[in-house]
Each structure stands twice: as C-alpha cells, then as structure tokens.
Write an enzyme that holds these catalytic residues in place. Structure first.
Site, PDB file in Angstrom:
ATOM      1  N   PRO A  75      51.228  -7.602  24.698  1.00 17.76           N
ATOM      2  CA  PRO A  75      50.952  -6.389  25.481  1.00 17.76           C
ATOM      3  C   PRO A  75      50.984  -6.663  26.986  1.00 17.76           C
ATOM      4  CG  PRO A  75      49.323  -6.715  23.732  1.00 17.76           C
ATOM      5  CD  PRO A  75      50.101  -7.986  23.846  1.00 17.76           C
ATOM      6  N   ARG A  76      51.360  -5.657  27.724  1.00 18.55           N
ATOM      7  CA  ARG A  76      51.453  -5.769  29.170  1.00 18.55           C
ATOM      8  C   ARG A  76      50.086  -5.974  29.817  1.00 18.55           C
ATOM      9  NH1 ARG A  76      53.957  -6.907  33.945  1.00 18.55           N
ATOM     10  NH2 ARG A  76      53.470  -5.402  35.574  1.00 18.55           N
ATOM     11  N   GLU A  91      54.506  -8.905  40.804  1.00 20.26           N
ATOM     12  CA  GLU A  91      54.794  -8.965  42.235  1.00 20.26           C
ATOM     13  C   GLU A  91      54.307 -10.280  42.849  1.00 20.26           C
ATOM     14  OE1 GLU A  91      54.597  -4.804  40.840  1.00 20.26           O
ATOM     15  OE2 GLU A  91      53.206  -6.502  40.724  1.00 20.26           O
TER      16      GLU A  91
END
Length: 398
Positions: A238-239, A36
């Site tokens: 990985p996130r 975001e």
C-alpha cells in the site's frame, strides 16, 4: 493523523524550540513526502558538489518524508515541518529561518506561502515541476488565487514540455524544461541484491502491486482470485503506511493466507512466508527491494482515477510494469515507457492482473527487463541541469 505529525505540531504553526539560524545562510528545500524527498537526494548532492558552503533548510509534510529527509542532512542543516498555509504560520517560519532562497518540489504551490515569501524577499524556484491537465483545469477554477502565486516564482524547472506549457498557462513567467529528477535516482544496491535473493529462494513467480491506493486493493484481490492455480505470489504494497492494517484485513476477508513483511525483520523470508498467497509490504523505504523481488508489477494509483504513482523507480530496478488507464500524474513518462516496451497498458484491474501474471512467467520476460533498464538510463541528466540553474541564482557567499 500520523503520530510524528502530531508530535511536532508546533512547527506546523511556525513555533520552534530551537534558536534561529544565521539569516540568509540556508537554502530552503521543500519535499512534501517520501517520493519527492528521494527525488531531491541527487539534487541536494549535486548542489553540495557545486557549492560546498551550502547549508540546507529541509521541510517535509509527511512522516515518510520526514524519515527519508534525515539522510540528506549534514552538520549545520535544519530539518522541520512545513508550516500550515496560513499567513501567521508562514510568516513565523520565514522570519525564524530567513532562508536565502526556497526550492519547492513538483507541485507544492501554496498561495500564502508564495505570497508571503515574496513579501519577506525570499525568492522561490519550483523544481521538478509538473502540472497535469486535470490539475490545470482545477487550478483554472481558482485562478484568482493560484495565478498570482505562479507568477511570483523566480524560475520554474519543468519535467516535460507539456508540463512547461501548462505551467505557463497557469501564469508562471520563467519556465524551462530540465527533465525529471526521478530518472537520476540510483536504487540501493543492497536492497536490489536482497530482493533478487528472495526471488531466487521462492522458486515461484512474484507479482508486485506497487503503491496501491484506497479502493484499489479489494478489486485487485477479487481479480487475483479469478486466476487459475497455481497463482504467483502477490506482493501487495500500500502507498500509505496508515493503511497497512486495513489492507491486511482485506487480504484475510478475500480468503487469502497473508504474511506481513515486518514479521521477519532483517533476515530472509521464513518457510511459512514462502507458502503464503500474499505478502503485505508493510515497510518504509524498501520499494527497490520489492521491485527486485518481483517478476512483474502493477502500478498503484493507475487503476482508479488517481493519476498513478512513480513508474521510473520500477524501470530503474528492471521490473516491467502493467499500467492502468489513469496515469495523468506521470503522463509523458508512462507513454514513453509503453512506447519503449518497458511497460504495457491494461484497460482495468482484471485485465491488468491477467497481463501481470502472464508477464511474470513469459519466456521473453528478460527482454522486458532489459528495455526497462534502458528506458530508465536514457532519460537521466535532470539533476545536473537543475543544480546548475539553482546555483546560478544563489549569491556568491552564503
């Protein structure tokens, strides 16, 4: 708990060690995490271009969002953590900063935050708003709580027509479709060039598993083992940073030789890295590099019922993707990408691994790259539309 989160815990309680800024001078923008915050960057630039007097109150909720947010700041801006959604913490946050208006990104509808902002006369806009069918169903179970919050937004600027309708169904009164800000993100040229250089040096195909989530890596590695030799290099990212060590352990348990991206710093990969089975992308802010390094990618979060991650950045970097069955967080973008043949769909992770490994060596791969770039450029423009709507709601003088 993330260390940076723990270090500034007082701010989550609405308690601040810096003096209150001048009231009604700051535009408050909340971007929960890295994705975001990066999507907000072009919006902030467009807002500043239209209103040079703008001063920003930026809030984030994760360590990755906090780090990315620093790049958006200018002298006179304020950066702090979003308070816990309790009446006292929210009230102290709003009374300390007294923003002229708040812009919340995507899905950040916190009942106490919205309710108390209305009481403190801080109008709110929900920008780049999205609401999946699953989230709408969940929201309907708590309609008594969420509907009054949705009704209090001054404007809701939705990503798609479907999002707009679901947001209206949730109770938002003034909803307009403006598109998705993430199409307007320009990948950093330096990262793209570095990733392309790495791929050229490797002289072997590369498949990226992008922003994987818990319970996805073990099945992915099992499916990867089933591929015939020689396999492509698997670049596994990985996130969540707090899972880097865990995923490194899964790579070792699966019997693969692994090298961590962080082990070679700012230089090019050493020889031993080029020979490894798996690279672990344990860095922050380098997704454009990873996409540029890859011949094809697997979209994390889409092979478990998690809704998928942002696929737009991959397209903007020219990386064709294989999507799993679960992309409800980005349903329209995913469907449009598949229709444009900028991405393809797989039924499960085993099929996805085969598709991605095949695509990485496909002689027609350049056609997929071109279609991905075209798809990304065709949907640009949300930034200017949203900036115009937000500026139109601001007072003449800040």
């Amino acid at each position: 708990m993330e260390p940076a989160y723990r270090e500034r815990l007082g701010e989550r309680l609405g308690r601040y060690e810096y003096p209150a800024p001048q009231p009604r001078r700051l535009l408050w923008l909340h971007a929960v995490s890295l994705g975001e915050t990066r999507a907000a960057a072009p919006l902030v630039a467009a807002l500043r271009a239209q209103r040079p007097d703008l001063r920003l109150l930026l809030t984030t909720s994760t360590a990755t969002g906090w780090s990315a947010g620093h790049a958006l700041l200018r002298p006179g801006d304020v950066h702090t953590w979003l308070p816990y959604d309790t009446p006292g913490a929210v009230r102290r946050f709003l009374r300390h900063h007294r923003p002229v208006m708040g812009v919340l990104m995507e899905t950040e509808v916190w009942p106490n935050l919205v309710h108390i902002a209305a009481r403190e006369q801080v109008p709110l806009v929900l920008a780049n708003a999205r609401l999946s069918p699953k989230s709408l169903r969940q929201g309907e179970r708590f309609a008594w709580l969420l509907r009054p919050a949705a009704e209090r937004f001054l404007r809701v600027l939705a990503q798609t027509q479907d999002d707009a309708q679901r947001l209206r169904d949730m109770g938002a009164p003034f909803v307009e479709v403006c598109g998705n800000l993430k199409f307007d993100i320009t990948p950093p040229k330096a990262l793209l060039e570095r990733g392309q250089r790495w791929r050229a040096r490797l002289q072997r195909p590369v498949v990226l598993a992008a922003s994987t989530r818990e319970n996805e890596e073990a099945p992915l590695l099992a499916a990867w083992r089933e591929l015939p030799q020689p396999r492509p290099l698997l670049l596994l990212v990985p996130r969540h940073p707090q899972r880097f060590d865990e995923v490194a352990g899964l790579v070792a348990q699966a019997g693969f030789s692994g090298v961590r991206r962080s082990s070679w710093g700012e230089g090019d990969p050493p020889e031993e890295a080029a020979r490894a089975d798996v690279w672990l992308g344990d860095s922050i802010g380098e997704m454009a590099l990873y996409y540029a390094c890859a011949d094809a990618g697997l979209l994390g979060g889409s092979f478990e019922p998690l809704g998928g991650q942002n696929l737009i950045e991959a397209a903007a970097c020219g990386c064709p993707l294989v999507l799993g069955p679960h992309t409800f967080n980005f349903a329209e973008a995913a469907e449009l990408a598949v229709q444009a043949r900028a991405a393809m769909r797989a039924a499960d992770i085993r099929q996805g691994v085969v598709y991605a490994a095949t695509l990485a060596i496909d002689p027609q791969r350049n056609g997929w790259v071109d279609r991905a770039l075209t798809f990304a450029s065709r949907h640009r423009g949300a930034t200017e539309r949203m900036a115009e709507r937000i500026v139109g709601l601001l007072p003449a003088v800040l």
